[in-house]
Design a protein around this motif. Structure first.
Motif, mmCIF file in Angstrom:
data_model
loop_
_atom_site.group_PDB
_atom_site.id
_atom_site.type_symbol
_atom_site.label_atom_id
_atom_site.label_comp_id
_atom_site.label_asym_id
_atom_site.label_seq_id
_atom_site.Cartn_x
_atom_site.Cartn_y
_atom_site.Cartn_z
ATOM 1 N N LEU A 19 0.823 -1.214 0.000
ATOM 2 C CA LEU A 19 0.000 0.000 0.000
ATOM 3 C C LEU A 19 0.858 1.264 0.000
ATOM 4 O O LEU A 19 0.342 2.367 0.105
ATOM 5 C CB LEU A 19 -0.917 0.002 1.232
ATOM 6 N N GLY A 20 2.177 1.085 -0.103
ATOM 7 C CA GLY A 20 3.081 2.227 -0.133
ATOM 8 C C GLY A 20 3.751 2.526 1.195
ATOM 9 O O GLY A 20 4.507 3.483 1.305
ATOM 10 N N TYR A 21 3.477 1.731 2.214
ATOM 11 C CA TYR A 21 4.058 1.930 3.541
ATOM 12 C C TYR A 21 5.142 0.892 3.784
ATOM 13 O O TYR A 21 4.978 -0.048 4.551
ATOM 14 C CB TYR A 21 2.972 1.850 4.615
ATOM 15 N N GLY A 22 6.284 1.064 3.119
ATOM 16 C CA GLY A 22 7.354 0.083 3.168
ATOM 17 C C GLY A 22 8.297 0.207 4.350
ATOM 18 O O GLY A 22 9.095 -0.685 4.597
ATOM 19 N N LEU A 23 8.229 1.305 5.081
ATOM 20 C CA LEU A 23 9.095 1.477 6.242
ATOM 21 C C LEU A 23 8.365 0.987 7.483
ATOM 22 O O LEU A 23 7.231 1.395 7.747
ATOM 23 C CB LEU A 23 9.473 2.950 6.401
ATOM 24 N N MET A 68 5.716 5.715 4.858
ATOM 25 C CA MET A 68 6.137 5.664 3.459
ATOM 26 C C MET A 68 7.650 5.805 3.325
ATOM 27 O O MET A 68 8.259 5.184 2.462
ATOM 28 C CB MET A 68 5.425 6.746 2.657
ATOM 29 N N ASP A 69 8.246 6.627 4.179
ATOM 30 C CA ASP A 69 9.689 6.865 4.149
ATOM 31 C C ASP A 69 10.055 7.559 5.448
ATOM 32 O O ASP A 69 9.213 7.749 6.329
ATOM 33 C CB ASP A 69 10.087 7.700 2.925
ATOM 34 N N THR A 70 11.317 7.971 5.589
ATOM 35 C CA THR A 70 11.741 8.581 6.842
ATOM 36 C C THR A 70 11.095 9.947 7.082
ATOM 37 O O THR A 70 10.837 10.316 8.224
ATOM 38 C CB THR A 70 13.279 8.701 6.906
ATOM 39 N N THR A 71 10.818 10.673 6.020
ATOM 40 C CA THR A 71 10.115 11.950 6.177
ATOM 41 C C THR A 71 8.717 11.721 6.734
ATOM 42 O O THR A 71 8.256 12.436 7.630
ATOM 43 C CB THR A 71 10.040 12.701 4.831
ATOM 44 N N ASP A 72 8.043 10.706 6.227
ATOM 45 C CA ASP A 72 6.715 10.352 6.724
ATOM 46 C C ASP A 72 6.796 9.876 8.171
ATOM 47 O O ASP A 72 5.941 10.220 8.994
ATOM 48 C CB ASP A 72 6.097 9.275 5.823
ATOM 49 N N LEU A 73 7.824 9.104 8.503
ATOM 50 C CA LEU A 73 8.005 8.640 9.887
ATOM 51 C C LEU A 73 8.208 9.825 10.821
ATOM 52 O O LEU A 73 7.680 9.840 11.937
ATOM 53 C CB LEU A 73 9.190 7.670 9.977
ATOM 54 N N HIS A 74 8.927 10.827 10.356
ATOM 55 C CA HIS A 74 9.115 12.031 11.178
ATOM 56 C C HIS A 74 7.777 12.714 11.446
ATOM 57 O O HIS A 74 7.506 13.147 12.574
ATOM 58 C CB HIS A 74 10.092 12.984 10.476
ATOM 59 N N ARG A 75 6.930 12.799 10.427
ATOM 60 C CA ARG A 75 5.583 13.386 10.600
ATOM 61 C C ARG A 75 4.793 12.589 11.631
ATOM 62 O O ARG A 75 4.146 13.145 12.521
ATOM 63 C CB ARG A 75 4.835 13.386 9.261
ATOM 64 N N ALA A 79 3.326 13.659 15.339
ATOM 65 C CA ALA A 79 1.909 13.499 15.685
ATOM 66 C C ALA A 79 1.745 12.708 16.981
ATOM 67 O O ALA A 79 0.888 13.035 17.806
ATOM 68 C CB ALA A 79 1.164 12.801 14.541
ATOM 69 N N ILE A 80 2.574 11.709 17.173
ATOM 70 C CA ILE A 80 2.506 10.925 18.414
ATOM 71 C C ILE A 80 2.953 11.773 19.605
ATOM 72 O O ILE A 80 2.323 11.753 20.668
ATOM 73 C CB ILE A 80 3.336 9.630 18.283
ATOM 74 N N LEU A 81 4.016 12.541 19.426
ATOM 75 C CA LEU A 81 4.489 13.400 20.513
ATOM 76 C C LEU A 81 3.479 14.500 20.858
ATOM 77 O O LEU A 81 3.489 15.016 21.977
ATOM 78 C CB LEU A 81 5.842 14.016 20.148
ATOM 79 N N ALA A 92 13.022 2.648 16.668
ATOM 80 C CA ALA A 92 13.947 1.740 15.987
ATOM 81 C C ALA A 92 13.327 1.386 14.646
ATOM 82 O O ALA A 92 12.185 0.923 14.585
ATOM 83 C CB ALA A 92 14.174 0.479 16.811
ATOM 84 N N ILE A 93 14.056 1.634 13.570
ATOM 85 C CA ILE A 93 13.578 1.309 12.226
ATOM 86 C C ILE A 93 13.985 -0.119 11.894
ATOM 87 O O ILE A 93 15.136 -0.510 12.088
ATOM 88 C CB ILE A 93 14.149 2.293 11.188
ATOM 89 N N SER A 94 13.031 -0.879 11.391
ATOM 90 C CA SER A 94 13.308 -2.251 10.981
ATOM 91 C C SER A 94 14.073 -2.250 9.668
ATOM 92 O O SER A 94 13.672 -1.596 8.709
ATOM 93 C CB SER A 94 11.985 -3.009 10.803
ATOM 94 N N LEU A 95 15.173 -2.979 9.629
ATOM 95 C CA LEU A 95 15.948 -3.104 8.396
ATOM 96 C C LEU A 95 15.414 -4.229 7.522
ATOM 97 O O LEU A 95 15.432 -4.132 6.296
ATOM 98 C CB LEU A 95 17.425 -3.354 8.721
ATOM 99 N N ALA A 96 14.957 -5.312 8.151
ATOM 100 C CA ALA A 96 14.401 -6.450 7.410
ATOM 101 C C ALA A 96 13.646 -7.348 8.381
ATOM 102 O O ALA A 96 14.060 -7.502 9.533
ATOM 103 C CB ALA A 96 15.502 -7.250 6.724
ATOM 104 N N GLU A 97 12.563 -7.924 7.905
ATOM 105 C CA GLU A 97 11.805 -8.884 8.705
ATOM 106 C C GLU A 97 12.501 -10.241 8.610
ATOM 107 O O GLU A 97 12.662 -10.779 7.517
ATOM 108 C CB GLU A 97 10.366 -8.983 8.180
ATOM 109 N N VAL A 98 12.912 -10.776 9.731
ATOM 110 C CA VAL A 98 13.632 -12.046 9.756
ATOM 111 C C VAL A 98 12.659 -13.215 9.871
ATOM 112 O O VAL A 98 12.750 -14.191 9.130
ATOM 113 C CB VAL A 98 14.645 -12.077 10.923
ATOM 114 N N ILE A 99 11.732 -13.117 10.802
ATOM 115 C CA ILE A 99 10.707 -14.140 10.981
ATOM 116 C C ILE A 99 9.359 -13.423 10.946
ATOM 117 O O ILE A 99 9.070 -12.609 11.817
ATOM 118 C CB ILE A 99 10.865 -14.883 12.321
ATOM 119 N N PRO A 100 8.537 -13.693 9.950
ATOM 120 C CA PRO A 100 7.233 -13.021 9.880
ATOM 121 C C PRO A 100 6.275 -13.560 10.945
ATOM 122 O O PRO A 100 6.510 -14.623 11.535
ATOM 123 C CB PRO A 100 6.737 -13.356 8.474
#
Length: 113
Positions: A19-23, A68-75, A79-81, A92-100
């Motif tokens: 859906l475009g939310y890869g981060l 969507m990306d780090t800019t979106d994560l900052h937004r 909003a959470i703060l 902590a940003i996930s680099l890769a899913e090891v075990i789904p």
């Protein structure tokens, strides 16, 4: 265990990356203990917050967030703060899913004794 509680919604099968939310990120939240309802409501209002757990340790909540990306994560972080009762976050940003997510393993274990 109640059988009717065993199956969760099909939405669990939706891949946010498609859906475009890869981060994927995991945010530890420290909150004011006096305002848990406002924190819960504020997090529910953000569709990018896909899961939240109470935790032990330094943080009060662990939020599974997609962006969507780090800019979106900052937004999303801002909003959470801005939610009444949220004092601090640590991300902590996930680099890769090891075990789904894999409840199937539990079903096999229960079925085979």
């Amino acid at each position: 265990m109640a059988a009717e509680d065993a199956l969760k919604p099909f939405s669990r099968r939706v891949d946010p990356a498609a859906l475009g939310y890869g981060l994927v990120a995991f945010m530890s939240l420290t909150m004011s203990q006096a305002e848990p309802e406002s924190v819960h409501e504020g997090l529910l209002a953000l569709p990018e917050v896909v899961e939240v757990h109470y935790t032990t340790g330094d943080a009060d909540l662990l939020a599974h967030v997609v962006a969507m990306d780090t800019t979106d994560l900052h937004r999303i972080t801002k909003a959470i703060l801005a939610i009444d009762g949220v004092d601090r976050t640590s991300t902590a940003i996930s680099l890769a899913e090891v075990i789904p997510y894999r409840p199937r393993s539990l079903l096999y274990r229960l079925a085979n004794g």
